[in-house]
Design an enzyme around this catalytic site. Structure first.
Site, PDB file in Angstrom:
ATOM      1  CE  LYS A  42      -3.744   6.397  13.110  1.00  0.00           C
ATOM      2  NZ  LYS A  42      -3.199   5.775  11.909  1.00  0.00           N
ATOM      3  CG  ASP A  76      -3.015   2.144  10.623  1.00  0.00           C
ATOM      4  OD1 ASP A  76      -4.115   2.240  10.048  1.00  0.00           O
ATOM      5  OD2 ASP A  76      -2.581   3.005  11.412  1.00  0.00           O
TER       6      ASP A  76
END
Ligand code: NAP
Length: 293
Positions: free
Chosen positions: A71, A107
């Site tokens: 990420k 997220d």
């Protein structure tokens, strides 16, 4: 599912990757919608990620998810970043358009939608307690700050980690009330919040005890454990015993995936189908109960 020369590949990349549940939910979605697409998982070394991503464009991939440790690598390596990725300093979804890559982060959206769905709750102007300031706790804290939370209380056994997240929050929301506490002081802080979030890995293993006692919770409070490998975690049990309404992390996992699906395909994600696929993978097969997040 019949794979042919027309089948569109999608994938999640991580290192390690064997634990991922993303193929389960995305393949269920493709199958339900009758889309000629397949979602795979690849173990890619972080130092190869920025070579692999352009190669996936050349190979006709329709969309990519990234998990730990990619990420942050993608955040540093991609030049085109959506505000969602800029805000969290991390990319979990890559959209491919006209041969170029754009990094997103779903997220935060997944977390917010799970609260909205379960509790009709938004952190805007509310008091939020977050236990654990690792990757997930940080993402939740920054998302709540960006949504206009009134007060954020951060707890971690490693205070430097919580202080680092607090510094980031101060740059986003300078006027927000912010407290950083040790685990010893956490229970009284937890009790004051409208929403309490459990973002440590404690409780993922069978037999572990809750880091918070029942007395850390109260009637009228909402409690969200980001752990999803049990329908009811030990922390949720303590919260419920104290009077709070509880959810686990499955909703966040589901909705971050659903948002990625829509970003790639332009099609509304079949959320109920994806949830069913996740629940059956997680809760109907005893051997998977010890899987990592
Ligand atoms: P991480 O970056 O490794 O952070 C782990 C956190 O747990 C740290 O705050 C760590 O404290 C704390 N911790 C670990 N052992 C502890 C102990 N014995 N006592 C007190 N604190 C302890 O992991 P992460 O990626 O943030 O993930 C955390 C949890 O969130 C995992 O359970 C993961 O499955 C879940 N998660 C769920 C979703 C979802 O979609 N639902 C998404 C991401 C993560 P220190 O700082 O002191 O090490």
């Amino acid at each position: 599912m019949e794979i042919s020369g027309h089948t569109r590949p999608y994938a999640v990349l991580g290192h390690p990757i064997a634990h991922t549940l993303s193929p389960v939910m995305h393949n269920a979605a493709f199958s339900h919608l009758g889309m000629d697409a397949v979602y795979l998982a690849f173990d890619v070394l972080p130092e190869r990620l920025m070579d692999v991503l352009p190669a996936m464009v050349s190979m006709g991939f329709g969309g990519i998810n990234l998990t730990i440790p990619h990420k942050v690598v993608a955040f540093n390596g991609l030049s085109d970043l959506d505000i969602s990725a800029q805000r969290l300093g991390a990319v979990n979804t890559v959209v491919i358009r006209d041969g170029s890559l754009r990094g997103f982060n779903t997220d935060g959206c997944g977390f917010l939608r799970s609260l909205e769905e379960a509790f009709h709750f938004s952190p805007t102007d509310r008091d939020v307690f977050i236990l654990g300031c690792g990757g997930a706790g940080r993402a939740v804290a920054i998302t709540c700050a960006a949504e206009g939370a009134r007060h954020i209380r951060l707890a971690d056994r490693t205070l430097t980690k919580a202080n680092r997240v607090a510094e980031e929050i101060r740059t986003i929301a300078p006027s927000l009330a912010l407290d950083v506490v040790t685990l010893n002081e956490a229970a009284s802080q937890c009790r004051k919040a409208d929403l309490a979030v459990q973002a440590t890995s404690v409780g993922m293993k069978q037999g572990e005890s809750s880091l918070m006692p029942d007395s850390a919770f109260r009637e009228g409070q909402l409690a969200c454990d980001l752990i999803y490998n049990f329908p009811e975690t030990v922390w949720m049990r303590a919260a419920a015993a104290g009077g709070a309404r509880t959810i686990n992390g499955l909703g966040m996992l589901l909705h971050q995936g659903a948002e990625a699906f829509t970003l790639w395909t332009g099609v509304e994600a079949p959320v109920a189908i994806m949830r069913g696929a996740l629940e059956s993978a997680l809760y109907c097969r005893p051997s998977r109960h010890t899987r990592k997040g």
